[in-house]
Design a protein around this motif. Structure first.
Motif, PDB file in Angstrom:
ATOM      1  N   MET A   1       3.837 -10.117  46.095  1.00 12.97           N
ATOM      2  CA  MET A   1       4.354 -10.101  47.456  1.00 12.97           C
ATOM      3  C   MET A   1       3.263  -9.581  48.382  1.00 12.97           C
ATOM      4  O   MET A   1       2.408  -8.788  47.973  1.00 12.97           O
ATOM      5  CB  MET A   1       5.620  -9.263  47.574  1.00 12.97           C
ATOM      6  N   PHE A   2       3.278 -10.075  49.608  1.00  7.58           N
ATOM      7  CA  PHE A   2       2.319  -9.627  50.605  1.00  7.58           C
ATOM      8  C   PHE A   2       2.891  -8.425  51.351  1.00  7.58           C
ATOM      9  O   PHE A   2       4.090  -8.377  51.641  1.00  7.58           O
ATOM     10  CB  PHE A   2       1.995 -10.746  51.599  1.00  7.58           C
ATOM     11  N   ILE A   3       2.013  -7.489  51.681  1.00  6.13           N
ATOM     12  CA  ILE A   3       2.444  -6.289  52.393  1.00  6.13           C
ATOM     13  C   ILE A   3       1.351  -5.902  53.380  1.00  6.13           C
ATOM     14  O   ILE A   3       0.161  -6.109  53.112  1.00  6.13           O
ATOM     15  CB  ILE A   3       2.745  -5.140  51.397  1.00  6.13           C
ATOM     16  N   LEU A  55      16.860  -2.459  47.275  1.00  2.00           N
ATOM     17  CA  LEU A  55      17.685  -3.616  46.942  1.00  2.00           C
ATOM     18  C   LEU A  55      16.883  -4.905  47.005  1.00  2.00           C
ATOM     19  O   LEU A  55      16.991  -5.766  46.125  1.00  2.00           O
ATOM     20  CB  LEU A  55      18.886  -3.695  47.881  1.00  2.00           C
ATOM     21  N   CYS A  56      16.082  -5.052  48.043  1.00  2.00           N
ATOM     22  CA  CYS A  56      15.252  -6.256  48.151  1.00  2.00           C
ATOM     23  C   CYS A  56      14.319  -6.374  46.950  1.00  2.00           C
ATOM     24  O   CYS A  56      14.146  -7.459  46.377  1.00  2.00           O
ATOM     25  CB  CYS A  56      14.440  -6.222  49.440  1.00  2.00           C
ATOM     26  N   ALA A  57      13.708  -5.262  46.563  1.00  2.00           N
ATOM     27  CA  ALA A  57      12.764  -5.281  45.451  1.00  2.00           C
ATOM     28  C   ALA A  57      13.429  -5.693  44.150  1.00  2.00           C
ATOM     29  O   ALA A  57      12.837  -6.416  43.338  1.00  2.00           O
ATOM     30  CB  ALA A  57      12.114  -3.910  45.297  1.00  2.00           C
ATOM     31  N   SER A  58      14.664  -5.263  43.940  1.00  2.00           N
ATOM     32  CA  SER A  58      15.321  -5.520  42.655  1.00  2.00           C
ATOM     33  C   SER A  58      16.126  -6.824  42.627  1.00  2.00           C
ATOM     34  O   SER A  58      16.258  -7.445  41.576  1.00  2.00           O
ATOM     35  CB  SER A  58      16.241  -4.350  42.288  1.00  2.00           C
ATOM     36  N   ALA A  73       7.227   0.565  42.555  1.00  2.00           N
ATOM     37  CA  ALA A  73       8.083   1.148  41.523  1.00  2.00           C
ATOM     38  C   ALA A  73       8.894   0.075  40.809  1.00  2.00           C
ATOM     39  O   ALA A  73       9.269   0.247  39.646  1.00  2.00           O
ATOM     40  CB  ALA A  73       9.022   2.180  42.144  1.00  2.00           C
ATOM     41  N   ALA A  74       9.173  -1.038  41.500  1.00  2.00           N
ATOM     42  CA  ALA A  74       9.899  -2.153  40.878  1.00  2.00           C
ATOM     43  C   ALA A  74       8.972  -3.053  40.074  1.00  2.00           C
ATOM     44  O   ALA A  74       9.415  -4.079  39.545  1.00  2.00           O
ATOM     45  CB  ALA A  74      10.611  -2.963  41.958  1.00  2.00           C
ATOM     46  N   GLY A  75       7.699  -2.683  39.989  1.00  2.00           N
ATOM     47  CA  GLY A  75       6.755  -3.449  39.182  1.00  2.00           C
ATOM     48  C   GLY A  75       6.180  -4.654  39.892  1.00  2.00           C
ATOM     49  O   GLY A  75       5.629  -5.557  39.245  1.00  2.00           O
ATOM     50  N   LEU A  76       6.277  -4.701  41.223  1.00  2.00           N
ATOM     51  CA  LEU A  76       5.772  -5.851  41.967  1.00  2.00           C
ATOM     52  C   LEU A  76       4.269  -5.724  42.200  1.00  2.00           C
ATOM     53  O   LEU A  76       3.722  -4.624  42.280  1.00  2.00           O
ATOM     54  CB  LEU A  76       6.496  -5.966  43.310  1.00  2.00           C
ATOM     55  N   ASP A  77       3.623  -6.864  42.311  1.00  2.00           N
ATOM     56  CA  ASP A  77       2.192  -6.925  42.594  1.00  2.00           C
ATOM     57  C   ASP A  77       2.028  -7.025  44.104  1.00  2.00           C
ATOM     58  O   ASP A  77       2.176  -8.110  44.691  1.00  2.00           O
ATOM     59  CB  ASP A  77       1.585  -8.144  41.897  1.00  2.00           C
ATOM     60  N   CYS A  78       1.773  -5.896  44.756  1.00  2.00           N
ATOM     61  CA  CYS A  78       1.676  -5.845  46.218  1.00  2.00           C
ATOM     62  C   CYS A  78       0.265  -6.224  46.652  1.00  2.00           C
ATOM     63  O   CYS A  78      -0.693  -5.515  46.343  1.00  2.00           O
ATOM     64  CB  CYS A  78       2.036  -4.448  46.727  1.00  2.00           C
ATOM     65  N   VAL A  79       0.149  -7.322  47.372  1.00  2.00           N
ATOM     66  CA  VAL A  79      -1.144  -7.823  47.836  1.00  2.00           C
ATOM     67  C   VAL A  79      -1.330  -7.406  49.291  1.00  2.00           C
ATOM     68  O   VAL A  79      -0.576  -7.853  50.167  1.00  2.00           O
ATOM     69  CB  VAL A  79      -1.215  -9.356  47.714  1.00  2.00           C
ATOM     70  N   PRO A  80      -2.304  -6.547  49.583  1.00  2.00           N
ATOM     71  CA  PRO A  80      -2.465  -6.063  50.964  1.00  2.00           C
ATOM     72  C   PRO A  80      -3.053  -7.141  51.873  1.00  2.00           C
ATOM     73  O   PRO A  80      -3.968  -7.869  51.485  1.00  2.00           O
ATOM     74  CB  PRO A  80      -3.419  -4.878  50.816  1.00  2.00           C
ATOM     75  N   VAL A  81      -2.508  -7.203  53.093  1.00  2.00           N
ATOM     76  CA  VAL A  81      -3.008  -8.125  54.116  1.00  2.00           C
ATOM     77  C   VAL A  81      -3.381  -7.282  55.329  1.00  2.00           C
ATOM     78  O   VAL A  81      -2.550  -6.515  55.826  1.00  2.00           O
ATOM     79  CB  VAL A  81      -1.936  -9.171  54.496  1.00  2.00           C
ATOM     80  N   PRO A  82      -4.608  -7.393  55.827  1.00  2.00           N
ATOM     81  CA  PRO A  82      -5.045  -6.509  56.916  1.00  2.00           C
ATOM     82  C   PRO A  82      -4.269  -6.741  58.203  1.00  2.00           C
ATOM     83  O   PRO A  82      -3.710  -7.816  58.450  1.00  2.00           O
ATOM     84  CB  PRO A  82      -6.526  -6.854  57.082  1.00  2.00           C
ATOM     85  N   VAL A  83      -4.261  -5.690  59.023  1.00  2.00           N
ATOM     86  CA  VAL A  83      -3.565  -5.685  60.306  1.00  2.00           C
ATOM     87  C   VAL A  83      -4.609  -5.508  61.405  1.00  2.00           C
ATOM     88  O   VAL A  83      -5.555  -4.734  61.256  1.00  2.00           O
ATOM     89  CB  VAL A  83      -2.540  -4.528  60.349  1.00  2.00           C
ATOM     90  N   ASP A  84      -4.419  -6.237  62.519  1.00  2.00           N
ATOM     91  CA  ASP A  84      -5.273  -6.012  63.684  1.00  2.00           C
ATOM     92  C   ASP A  84      -4.396  -5.723  64.896  1.00  2.00           C
ATOM     93  O   ASP A  84      -3.205  -5.395  64.741  1.00  2.00           O
ATOM     94  CB  ASP A  84      -6.226  -7.186  63.913  1.00  2.00           C
ATOM     95  N   ALA A  85      -4.927  -5.871  66.087  1.00  2.00           N
ATOM     96  CA  ALA A  85      -4.187  -5.513  67.296  1.00  2.00           C
ATOM     97  C   ALA A  85      -2.954  -6.381  67.516  1.00  2.00           C
ATOM     98  O   ALA A  85      -2.049  -6.002  68.266  1.00  2.00           O
ATOM     99  CB  ALA A  85      -5.113  -5.619  68.516  1.00  2.00           C
ATOM    100  N   ASP A  86      -2.890  -7.550  66.864  1.00  2.00           N
ATOM    101  CA  ASP A  86      -1.736  -8.445  66.984  1.00  2.00           C
ATOM    102  C   ASP A  86      -0.866  -8.443  65.743  1.00  2.00           C
ATOM    103  O   ASP A  86      -0.073  -9.363  65.529  1.00  2.00           O
ATOM    104  CB  ASP A  86      -2.203  -9.876  67.284  1.00  2.00           C
ATOM    105  N   ARG A  95       5.847   2.054  48.035  1.00  2.00           N
ATOM    106  CA  ARG A  95       6.240   2.734  46.792  1.00  2.00           C
ATOM    107  C   ARG A  95       7.495   2.127  46.199  1.00  2.00           C
ATOM    108  O   ARG A  95       7.649   2.047  44.974  1.00  2.00           O
ATOM    109  CB  ARG A  95       6.418   4.225  47.064  1.00  2.00           C
ATOM    110  N   ALA A  96       8.431   1.682  47.037  1.00  2.00           N
ATOM    111  CA  ALA A  96       9.635   1.031  46.514  1.00  2.00           C
ATOM    112  C   ALA A  96       9.276  -0.252  45.790  1.00  2.00           C
ATOM    113  O   ALA A  96       9.818  -0.556  44.711  1.00  2.00           O
ATOM    114  CB  ALA A  96      10.612   0.741  47.658  1.00  2.00           C
ATOM    115  N   PHE A  97       8.358  -1.018  46.354  1.00  2.00           N
ATOM    116  CA  PHE A  97       7.975  -2.286  45.730  1.00  2.00           C
ATOM    117  C   PHE A  97       7.146  -2.061  44.465  1.00  2.00           C
ATOM    118  O   PHE A  97       7.345  -2.740  43.452  1.00  2.00           O
ATOM    119  CB  PHE A  97       7.199  -3.139  46.734  1.00  2.00           C
TER     120      PHE A  97
END
Length: 491
Positions: free
Chosen positions: A219-221, A207-210, A235-248, A231-233
């Motif tokens: 969108m950042f992920i 729902l959020c994606a559509s 599949a909706a044709g969104l450009d998912c931009v990865p943002v790295p994760v660390d210990a925080d 996969r939900a995002f």
């Protein structure tokens, strides 16, 4: 008379367990219809006399007559008085048309989005609590008798009204119970009018994606991230931009340095899959980023109930004064997967649009489980169950860490999470993650590979190992089994 193979084909229909729900005459009728459609009985050829076929099949003549009568009514056979039953001439025209049309395509043509959905494989749930399946709760300790008693109370109070449709936003009693719960336990700012009851958190993500974004929007992920969200995002044709994760948690400062985006997806309580908790300064920073850019924060609080060191940090939604956060929760993890109840806590301006969009998906959630869950929460049973499971899961988490160090120390390094229902374990040997996952599955062990959860090249290979659904003896047997699998892969 039938050839032997044709008669055996009809007999096979009669004894096939898949057709056991059909009456005898319907099984005979459908078996004969299939032979006619396949051309095994030629146009104009006679069918056996009803008495003879009944004798061969060991059924009554009336049963065969009923089957022939249905075939005649559907146009598959012609019945001639004094001559018998014959395959209809209409079938000749049908077969000629089929030959002219040529062979049917192997698969129907899909839309670009449909092809992408099929190619990506959707989201594979771990349906049975096999060893280390992540995200599965312990259901053997669930208070079924209490749930059954509350459900009987619901049916006595509401009668047949409980069998009707629920309002698409959800039953008011459950929305009130959810609002009270998230306000008290998660530090949210909720009212019943802001709660939308859904079937799952996955539905909430779709729902959020559509509703919030258009195809092509950025969108950042988190990276790595929950595969169902990515996969939900996508599949909706969104450009998912990865943002790295660390210990925080997510490196939120990267959002300020990057080109603007319409939304950010977070699992701040227990980052999936690393288990990191998003630090308070980063929570405040992402709220400020969303305010500045008019963007949305999609907060998935999927298993926040299970925190093993003090109280969990307040949710982002409760810290956000600008109404830019959509909070997603579910009872699938805290209670049992078959319940199929999740929810969103929405900014007031999104309640009506999201509810209307939901009506196009499945309309509503079943009222009886909603009303039963409302009583379960109101009566304190939900809180008691969560506290008991928090204690149990904490013990199982610690046991799994000890077992991994003892039996898998040469292969895996456990990263003991502060909360959640699964533990990331990093591979320390040169073993291909995908090969290990596949070999473990063949041995009856379900692992989720960490590498596949990264948008690009994985920083670290390993597995996400669920521990919540497994008793101590089951965990030890599974760890020993996995050790054997990994040893065999090295040979």
């Amino acid at each position: 008379m039938f050839r032997h193979a044709q008669l055996e084909s009809v007999k096979a229909w009669l004894v096939d367990p898949a057709h056991a729900g059909l009456p005898l005459h319907a099984r005979i009728q459908r078996a004969l219809r299939q032979l006619i459609l396949e051309g095994a009985i030629d146009v104009g050829r006679p069918l056996p006399a009803s008495r003879a076929l009944a004798h061969s099949l060991g059924v009554s003549r009336d049963t065969v007559e009923a089957a022939y009568g249905q075939l005649h009514a559907e146009g598959f056979i012609e019945r001639r008085v004094g001559s018998g039953s014959f395959v209809s001439e209409r079938m000749r025209r049908r077969r000629s048309a089929a030959r002219r049309a040529g062979p049917a395509p192997l698969a129907a043509a899909l839309s670009r989005r449909g092809a992408a959905l099929f190619r990506d494989g959707g989201v594979r749930d771990f349906l049975a609590p096999r060893a280390f399946a992540p995200g599965l709760p312990e259901t053997r300790h669930f208070p079924l008798q209490t749930w059954e008693r509350l459900q009987r109370q619901v049916l006595r109070q509401h009668g047949s009204a409980a069998l009707l449709h629920s309002p698409p936003q959800g039953m008011e009693a459950l929305r009130q119970a959810i609002a009270d719960y998230v306000n008290l336990e998660r530090g949210a700012r909720a009212t019943p009018g802001r709660v939308l009851v859904l079937t799952s958190s996955q539905q909430a993500l779709a729902l959020c994606a559509s509703v919030l974004l258009d195809a092509g929007d950025r969108m950042f992920i988190e990276d790595p991230a929950y595969h169902g969200a990515r996969r939900a995002f996508e599949a909706a044709g969104l450009d998912c931009v990865p943002v790295p994760v660390d210990a925080d948690g997510m490196r939120v400062e990267r959002l300020h340095d990057a080109a603007p985006a319409r939304a950010v997806f977070l699992t701040p309580s227990h980052q999936f899959p690393t288990g990191a908790t998003l630090a308070l300064d980063r929570r405040l920073a992402v709220i400020e980023w969303a305010r500045r850019h008019g963007a949305w924060i999609i907060e998935d609080d999927y298993d926040s109930e299970f925190h093993y060191a003090g109280k969990p940090t307040a949710c982002v939604q409760g810290l956000d004064p600008h109404e830019r956060t959509i909070y997603i929760g579910t009872f699938t993890k805290s209670l049992f997967p078959g319940l199929r109840i999740g929810y969103m806590l929405l900014p007031p301006a999104l309640v009506e649009p999201m509810t209307v969009a939901r009506t196009l998906l499945d309309g509503h959630s079943a009222p009886v489980p909603q009303l039963t869950l409302a009583r379960f929460i109101e009566g304190g049973h939900f809180g008691a169950h969560v506290r008991a499971m928090r204690q149990l899961y904490g013990e199982r988490r610690d046991l799994l860490a000890r077992l991994v160090r003892r039996h898998l120390g040469g292969y895996l390094q456990p990263r003991v999470p502060a909360g959640g229902m699964q533990m990331p374990c990093l591979l320390t040997r040169d073993i291909a993650e995908a090969r290990a996952v596949d070999a473990a599955r063949r041995a009856g062990i379900d692992l989720l590979g960490l590498g596949g959860l990264y948008a690009g090249e994985a920083d670290q290979a390993g597995f996400l190992m669920g521990f919540a659904a497994h008793a101590p003896d089951e965990l030890e047997a599974a760890v020993r089994g996995l050790a054997s699998v990994l040893r065999n892969l090295e040979r």
